[in-house]
Design an enzyme around this catalytic site. Structure first.
Site, PDB file in Angstrom:
ATOM      1  N   ASP A 182       0.848  -1.199   0.000  1.00 23.20           N
ATOM      2  CA  ASP A 182       0.000   0.000   0.000  1.00 23.20           C
ATOM      3  C   ASP A 182       0.883   1.247   0.000  1.00 23.20           C
ATOM      4  O   ASP A 182       1.349   1.688   1.045  1.00 23.20           O
ATOM      5  CB  ASP A 182      -0.944   0.005   1.204  1.00 23.20           C
ATOM      6  CG  ASP A 182      -1.892   1.215   1.181  1.00 23.20           C
ATOM      7  OD1 ASP A 182      -1.658   2.153   0.388  1.00 23.20           O
ATOM      8  OD2 ASP A 182      -2.860   1.215   1.963  1.00 23.20           O
ATOM      9  N   GLY A 205      -4.459   1.928   8.091  1.00 27.75           N
ATOM     10  CA  GLY A 205      -5.414   1.222   8.927  1.00 27.75           C
ATOM     11  C   GLY A 205      -5.060  -0.254   9.051  1.00 27.75           C
ATOM     12  O   GLY A 205      -5.141  -0.843  10.129  1.00 27.75           O
TER      13      GLY A 205
END
Ligand SMILES: CCCCCCC[C@@H](O)CC(=O)SCCNC(=O)CCNC(=O)[C@H](O)C(C)(C)COP(=O)(O)OP(=O)(O)OC[C@H]1O[C@@H](n2cnc3c(N)ncnc32)[C@H](O)[C@@H]1OP(=O)(O)O
Length: 276
Positions: A182, A205
């Site tokens: 990510d 997250g």
């Protein structure tokens, strides 16, 4: 129109074939701050179930694009809203699988849109590996006249927690975690973070999700193989270097938990289910 729910809901995304190796698993565990041999050494490697969420895009090096049928949103508006994984057995240290994803819902929260996806991963020999359900919270994209959808609140037991676990994160945690697929600049680039409304880059997250899953496994379970499912809502941002405080209530095979950073809740409506 950035969101057209009539097109988006029910849309199937292209199948994704992916493979992973024990090196990926080791890097993932290191990016969560693991130091224990069972997570960082290939002999007798235990795989955290949360690796299943990141495995399909582990080798991505471009920032994620929030572009699906009926949906085209600026990445700076997007926060990861919720995440859940159910594993259908322990995740092997290496393998190949196919991921099938469908957009199941687009909720109109007024100030935001919540886009929900479900995925299943099946290995090359047809074995179901895991099922995931996740949502993104797209700020400023609500108000299109859609349904508000459920609140999905999980009640906390009315008693003291059975365990309280403190887990420090590293100042460089997000830079490490970016190597797990990510590369959202929100987690590294101060200018992008400001554009997204934050004073500094925030932690992924899914990094918090993995760190907390590991902390609960290490404190209360025999090993990651005991976990059947783990779901949570990202209730507040975490800044790299903050210490996470997780309170856990155990009721048989169901563990309810909540995590805060300082006074701020960061994981809510979180449930981890173990084998009996
Ligand atoms: C294709 C891939 C795309 C990219 C994927 C993501 C890539 C990643 O790199 C991105 C990240 O990792 S971002 C970091 C992780 N996420 C976060 O830090 C979010 C933290 N949460 C918040 O800041 C607030 O809860 C916030 C801002 C989310 C909500 O707070 P408020 O605006 O105050 O909202 P509130 O008034 O509390 O609630 C309004 C309605 O929204 C629902 N809701 C709240 N939080 C939600 C959440 N986290 N997920 C889903 N729904 C949520 C509430 O239930 C409420 O609806 P209702 O009134 O119907 O109950």
């Amino acid at each position: 129109m950035p969101i057209d729910p009539d097109v988006a809901v029910g849309a199937e995304l292209p199948e994704l074939t992916f493979s992973w190796s024990s090196s990926d698993v080791l890097l993932y565990h290191l990016a969560l701050g693991a130091t224990e041999l069972r997570y960082v050494y290939e002999e007798g490697l235990s795989v955290l179930p949360t690796f299943g969420v990141v495995a399909p895009r582990f080798h991505e090096t471009a920032p994620p694009a929030v572009s699906f049928p009926g949906i085209d949103i600026d990445l700076a508006k997007v926060l990861h809203g919720t995440q859940e994984i159910t594993v259908h057995g322990p995740i092997p240290a290496d393998g190949e699988a196919v991921l099938r994803t469908r957009i199941t819902d687009v909720w109109d929260k007024g100030k935001a849109a919540v886009v929900v996806q479900e995925s299943t991963a099946v290995t090359a020999d047809g074995t179901a590996l895991h099922t995931t359900r996740s949502s993104i919270f797209a700020r400023g994209e609500g108000g299109f006249g859609g349904e508000r959808g459920p609140s999905n609140r999980v009640e906390l037991p009315d008693r003291e927690p059975d365990a309280v676990i403190e887990t420090p994160t590293l100042p460089q945690q997000a830079y490490l975690y970016r190597l797990c697929g990510d590369r959202n600049p929100l987690h590294a680039d101060p200018e992008f973070a400001r554009r997204a409304g934050f004073d500094q880059p925030i932690l992924h997250g899914l990094c918090t999700y993995g760190v907390v899953c590991k902390a609960v496994v290490d404190a209360l379970l025999d090993g990651p193989e005991q976990v059947v499912s783990f779901g949570a809502k990202f209730a507040g941002v975490v800044f790299p270097g903050e210490t996470l405080r997780t309170r856990v209530w155990r009721d048989g095979s169901r563990l309810v938990l909540t995590t805060s950073a300082g006074d701020r809740p960061v994981l809510a409506d979180a449930v981890l289910v173990t084998q009996d």
